[in-house]
Design a protein around this motif. Structure first.
Motif, short mmCIF file in Angstrom:
data_model
loop_
_atom_site.label_atom_id
_atom_site.label_comp_id
_atom_site.label_asym_id
_atom_site.label_seq_id
_atom_site.Cartn_x
_atom_site.Cartn_y
_atom_site.Cartn_z
N PRO A 1 -71.41 -2.89 22.25
CA PRO A 1 -70.27 -3.75 21.89
C PRO A 1 -70.32 -4.17 20.43
CG PRO A 1 -71.92 -4.99 23.10
CD PRO A 1 -72.41 -3.59 23.06
N SER A 2 -69.16 -4.50 19.88
CA SER A 2 -69.11 -5.08 18.54
C SER A 2 -69.62 -6.50 18.61
CB SER A 2 -67.67 -5.08 18.01
OG SER A 2 -67.29 -3.78 17.68
N ARG A 3 -70.53 -6.84 17.71
CA ARG A 3 -71.07 -8.21 17.65
C ARG A 3 -71.10 -8.64 16.20
NH1 ARG A 3 -76.58 -6.75 19.76
NH2 ARG A 3 -75.86 -4.73 19.05
N ARG B 1 -62.48 -6.93 27.34
CA ARG B 1 -63.55 -7.43 26.45
C ARG B 1 -63.66 -8.95 26.57
NH1 ARG B 1 -62.07 -4.84 21.79
NH2 ARG B 1 -61.02 -6.66 20.97
N ARG C 1 -67.75 -8.17 12.64
CA ARG C 1 -68.21 -7.71 13.96
C ARG C 1 -68.22 -6.19 13.96
NH1 ARG C 1 -67.80 -11.76 17.79
NH2 ARG C 1 -67.96 -10.22 19.43
N LEU D 1 -66.82 -11.14 27.72
CA LEU D 1 -67.40 -12.20 26.88
C LEU D 1 -67.52 -13.50 27.67
CD1 LEU D 1 -65.67 -11.57 23.44
CD2 LEU D 1 -68.10 -11.44 23.92
#
Lengths: 166, 199
Positions: free
Chosen positions: B80-82, B38, B98, B42
């Motif tokens: 994705p977690s945002r 991840r 998130r 990023l």
């Protein structure tokens, strides 16, 4: 020489103890508890080289705060989960078993921080000061949260006793 | 026995016999690998943003806009977690929570995916939990109506009583569903992917 060996030895030695704490904290769900323990250990691993002395308090602090944070995040969906049909009650072996079951179920219903205080104080046998250090709050907060939590458990316990006698 | 002692005994009865699985440490390494992957993603995404920012005519030359970037992310297998938009953070304790989420095409509603990836039929261990949050304030207390359709013509309608809020949305087939959402005199649309759970 395997640099991860001390970490792996710690997980092998203390993994079950951490899992039991996580189970009490997350309402008895084993998949959630295992995921939280793995998540806490992964976070702890990132700082493993800088941990001095016994790493368990450090890992426990990460675990408990991760579980409180998750419980709050999931709170928004709790009403959906509660809308599911209640489990059928089953005849219990004896009154003591029923009363202890009532206590555990009430413990799982407490707000996450209150539940954490009771688990740390009465399962982990931490002092009020140690509990405050894990949760990052004052000793006074630990005292008041423990007192409120115990009042709720006592009420549930008493109600079950009365119901059992009726 | 006092309540503290009863509680200690109750906790011992409940979890005292539980032991961790021998592959606990393997689970930690799996999480570690995911965390690293991840982070790499990023960093790569950050690099793309930096490159795009240094080419001011990029959008004009290619015809791309922010909207088309959002569109290309629709129905991707992994959302994705945002960090959630500020107006969708009610009920979260973190300052910048998130979560995986999909925003309506007009930006008026958000689907926060607690059960990501969504599955049809639902997985045994994780349900298709979605928290719906409306950006405009609610003026009526009616339900959130979800009209879902698949490209092949399959239609499905369901409602969340009381309007946008927590829900479990199970759709009848796996696929890229187009949702038309109606609530409190507002309408928005979005695409949500429901995958087949691994057998």
């Amino acid at each position: 020489m395997n640099d991860d060996r001390p970490f792996e030895e710690f997980v092998a030695a203390r993994g079950s103890a951490l899992l039991r704490t996580a189970l009490l904290m997350c309402g008895g769900s084993r998949p959630d508890a295992e995921d939280a323990v793995q998540g806490a250990l992964e976070k702890a691993y990132r700082h493993w080289g800088r941990v001095e002395g016994d790493p368990e308090p450090f890992v426990r602090r990460i675990l408990v705060n991760l579980l409180i944070s998750r419980a709050r995040r999931w709170k928004v969906l709790r009403e959906v989960q509660m809308a599911e049909p209640p489990e059928q009650s089953v005849p219990a072996a004896d009154d003591t078993v029923v009363l202890r079951d009532v206590l555990i179920r009430e413990l799982y219903r407490l707000p996450p921080r209150q539940r954490a205080v009771l688990v740390l104080r009465f399962w982990e046998d931490l002092s009020e000061a140690e509990t405050a250090a894990v949760l990052g709050c004052s000793v006074g907060t630990v005292k008041s949260q423990a007192s409120r939590g115990l009042v709720r458990l006592r009420e549930a316990h008493s109600a079950q006793r009365i119901e059992g006698k009726a | 026995m006092d309540i503290e002692s009863e509680l200690r005994q109750a906790m011992t009865d409940a979890v005292g016999a539980e032991t961790a699985t021998p592959d606990l440490v393997e689970g930690v390494w799996r999480k570690r690998r995911r965390h690293r992957a991840r982070n790499r993603a990023l960093i790569a995404a950050g690099a793309i943003v930096v490159v795009a920012a240094t080419i001011p005519t990029y959008g004009a030359l290619t015809g791309d806009s922010q909207e088309s970037v959002v569109s290309s992310a629709r129905c991707t297998p992994e959302i994705p977690s945002r960090v959630l938009p500020e107006w969708a953070r009610g009920g979260f304790s973190e300052k910048e929570p998130r979560m995986p989420y999909v925003l309506g095409e007009h930006g008026d509603i958000i689907a926060i995916l607690f059960g990501s990836p969504l599955s049809s039929p639902p997985r045994k261990d994780v349900s298709n939990k979605i928290l719906w949050v409306s950006r405009p304030p609610l003026t009526t207390s009616g339900p959130l109506t979800i009209k879902a359709s698949l490209p092949g013509g399959t239609m499905f309608t369901t409602q969340v009583p009381g309007g946008p809020g927590p829900s479990i949305i199970d759709l009848p087939k796996a696929g890229c569903w187009h949702l038309t959402l109606t609530w409190s005199q507002h309408t928005d649309t979005m695409d949500l992917l429901y995958s087949s759970p691994p057998s």
